[in-house]
Design a protein around this motif. Structure first.
Motif, short mmCIF file in Angstrom:
data_model
loop_
_atom_site.label_atom_id
_atom_site.label_comp_id
_atom_site.label_asym_id
_atom_site.label_seq_id
_atom_site.Cartn_x
_atom_site.Cartn_y
_atom_site.Cartn_z
N LEU A 120 0.82 -1.21 0.00
CA LEU A 120 0.00 0.00 0.00
C LEU A 120 0.86 1.27 0.00
N THR A 121 1.89 1.29 0.82
CA THR A 121 2.73 2.49 0.89
C THR A 121 3.53 2.66 -0.39
N GLY A 122 3.98 1.57 -0.99
CA GLY A 122 4.71 1.68 -2.26
C GLY A 122 3.85 2.30 -3.35
N GLU A 123 2.58 1.93 -3.42
CA GLU A 123 1.69 2.54 -4.41
C GLU A 123 1.45 4.00 -4.09
N THR A 124 1.42 4.37 -2.81
CA THR A 124 1.27 5.77 -2.44
C THR A 124 2.49 6.57 -2.86
N ILE A 125 3.68 6.00 -2.71
CA ILE A 125 4.91 6.70 -3.12
C ILE A 125 4.92 6.91 -4.62
N ASP A 126 4.43 5.94 -5.37
CA ASP A 126 4.41 6.07 -6.84
C ASP A 126 3.55 7.25 -7.29
N ALA A 127 2.55 7.63 -6.47
CA ALA A 127 1.61 8.68 -6.87
C ALA A 127 1.90 10.04 -6.23
N VAL A 128 3.08 10.25 -5.64
CA VAL A 128 3.36 11.53 -4.98
C VAL A 128 3.54 12.63 -6.02
N ASP A 129 3.39 13.86 -5.56
CA ASP A 129 3.60 15.02 -6.42
C ASP A 129 5.08 15.14 -6.76
N ARG A 130 5.40 15.27 -8.06
CA ARG A 130 6.80 15.30 -8.47
C ARG A 130 7.44 16.68 -8.30
N GLY A 131 6.64 17.69 -8.00
CA GLY A 131 7.20 19.03 -7.83
C GLY A 131 8.24 19.11 -6.72
N PRO A 132 7.94 18.67 -5.50
CA PRO A 132 8.96 18.69 -4.44
C PRO A 132 10.18 17.84 -4.76
N LEU A 133 10.00 16.76 -5.52
CA LEU A 133 11.15 15.94 -5.90
C LEU A 133 12.08 16.72 -6.82
N GLU A 134 11.51 17.42 -7.79
CA GLU A 134 12.34 18.21 -8.70
C GLU A 134 13.04 19.35 -7.97
N ALA A 135 12.35 19.93 -6.98
CA ALA A 135 12.97 21.01 -6.21
C ALA A 135 14.14 20.47 -5.39
N ALA A 136 13.97 19.26 -4.80
CA ALA A 136 15.06 18.67 -4.02
C ALA A 136 16.24 18.32 -4.91
N ASP A 137 15.98 17.81 -6.11
CA ASP A 137 17.06 17.50 -7.04
C ASP A 137 17.79 18.76 -7.48
N ALA A 138 17.02 19.83 -7.72
CA ALA A 138 17.64 21.08 -8.15
C ALA A 138 18.52 21.70 -7.07
N SER A 139 18.19 21.46 -5.82
CA SER A 139 18.98 22.02 -4.72
C SER A 139 20.21 21.18 -4.39
N GLY A 140 20.40 20.05 -5.09
CA GLY A 140 21.58 19.22 -4.88
C GLY A 140 21.44 18.21 -3.76
N ALA A 141 20.22 17.86 -3.35
CA ALA A 141 20.02 16.89 -2.26
C ALA A 141 20.37 15.49 -2.73
N ASN A 142 20.97 14.69 -1.83
CA ASN A 142 21.23 13.30 -2.17
C ASN A 142 19.95 12.48 -2.00
N LEU A 143 20.04 11.15 -2.25
CA LEU A 143 18.85 10.31 -2.24
C LEU A 143 18.17 10.31 -0.88
N LEU A 144 18.97 10.17 0.21
CA LEU A 144 18.38 10.13 1.55
C LEU A 144 17.70 11.45 1.90
N GLN A 145 18.36 12.56 1.59
CA GLN A 145 17.76 13.87 1.86
C GLN A 145 16.51 14.08 1.01
N ARG A 146 16.57 13.64 -0.23
CA ARG A 146 15.43 13.80 -1.14
C ARG A 146 14.22 13.03 -0.62
N ASP A 147 14.43 11.78 -0.18
CA ASP A 147 13.32 10.99 0.34
C ASP A 147 12.76 11.57 1.63
N ARG A 148 13.66 12.06 2.49
CA ARG A 148 13.22 12.57 3.79
C ARG A 148 12.46 13.88 3.63
#
Length: 341
Positions: free
Chosen positions: A234-262
């Motif tokens: 159930l949680t994996g399907e919820t993660i698949d449907a998250v808003d990609r905007g915050p993910l792109e912002a975290a990637d643009a700021s140079g966050a690593n994988l752990l910081q991006r997920d957190r």
């Protein structure tokens, strides 16, 4: 001599033959329904061929097998309802297919209602015991109730934590790479494929357990595996449907994988994850009872012992108390979920 003509219906007015201004649904073609009738006739022949019941329906002038006759009446009712409501041929064919597959499943296991009235006297002492519960027995097994609740609490905490980690690794949104994601998804599928009772039997054999309930650790381990499968899915399907905007912002700021997920993933899935965890806790209350019957401790082991003694009045009291406990937990978790969402 003047003639009076009926006023024509204006475009904005409903016509007299329509209901509330809506056009009537056209009926399906008669040829298509003749084909459905042919399918129904084949199903009736299949019912008669596979039926193993000897019960007959006496119509006065002839006798017909009871169950195939009931199946034929169901098919006629479905066809009549479909024609009356204007249902298309394809949905009706699907309904007939469901009826046919259900009959095939029932005939494969020899399903029959005959024992309900042939063995009714045998159930008399059981019903008498259940209708006269021994309320005092509930308090005598309070320790077993506490073990059941403790198993549910520990299993929920451990299983949901591991399930969240596996969900993060399984989703391509939060996983390090595609290979890790596919491997963890396959692992989650394997974990979910084994039912909780299967895990219970396995861990009882590995860790020990008796009919007296000496294996609560085995029950906890079985529930943990059961919870991991549910939460990871159930949680994996919820993660698949998250808003990609915050993910792109975290990637643009140079966050690593752990910081991006957190920062970008966990805050979005947290309400749903907590809701799933509460739902799993409800399931654990019920599942721990079943696991106790196979020797994994808790109130289920008490039910197993009382069943071997034919003490149905004690089992009845436990069952009623179990309903009250499950309803209380369900109401509490529902209240918390409403506040979370």
């Amino acid at each position: 001599m003047s003639t009076v003509t009926a006023p024509s219906a204006s475009p904005g007015r409903p016509s007299p033959g329509s209901r509330a201004g809506r056009p009537e649904k056209p009926r399906p073609g008669a040829a298509g329904y003749l084909g459905l009738v042919a399918v129904a006739v084949l199903l009736v022949l299949f019912f008669g061929w596979t039926s193993t019941s000897t019960l007959m329906l006496d119509l006065g002038f002839t006798r017909l097998p009871l169950y195939p006759g009931i199946g034929a009446l169901v098919l006629v009712g479905v066809l009549a309802l479909g024609w009356r409501t204007g249902t298309g041929e394809l949905p009706m064919l699907g309904a007939l297919a469901v009826i046919g597959v259900t009959w095939w499943g029932g005939s494969g296991i020899g399903f029959t209602l005959t024992p309900l009235w042939e063995d009714l006297r045998r159930a008399e002492p059981v019903l008498q015991g259940f209708m006269n519960p021994n309320w005092g027995f509930i308090w005598r097994v309070s320790d077993a109730w506490l073990v059941t609740l403790a198993m549910a609490v520990v299993a929920t905490t451990v299983g949901c934590c591991i399930g969240l980690f596996l969900a993060m690794m399984a989703s391509p949104v939060s996983s390090p790479n595609r290979g890790v994601s596919q491997f963890v998804k396959a692992l989650n599928s394997v974990i979910r494929s084994i039912p909780d009772i299967g895990y219970g039997l396995l861990f009882v054999a590995l860790l020990g357990g008796t009919a007296g309930g000496a294996g609560p650790m085995a029950g906890v381990m079985a529930l943990v595996m059961f919870n991991i499968g549910i939460i990871a899915k159930l949680t994996g399907e919820t993660i698949d449907a998250v808003d990609r905007g915050p993910l792109e912002a975290a990637d643009a700021s140079g966050a690593n994988l752990l910081q991006r997920d957190r920062i970008a993933v966990v805050p979005q899935i947290l309400p749903g994850y907590l809701s799933y965890s509460l739902y799993v806790f409800e399931l654990n209350i019920r599942a721990s009872v079943v696991l106790g019957i196979v020797g994994a401790g808790g109130i289920g082991s008490t039910i197993s012992v009382q069943l071997s003694r034919f003490a149905y009045e004690n089992i009845s009291a436990i069952m009623i108390a179990l309903v009250v406990v499950v309803l209380a937990v369900d109401y509490l978790s529902l209240t918390i979920r409403r506040r979370l969402t």
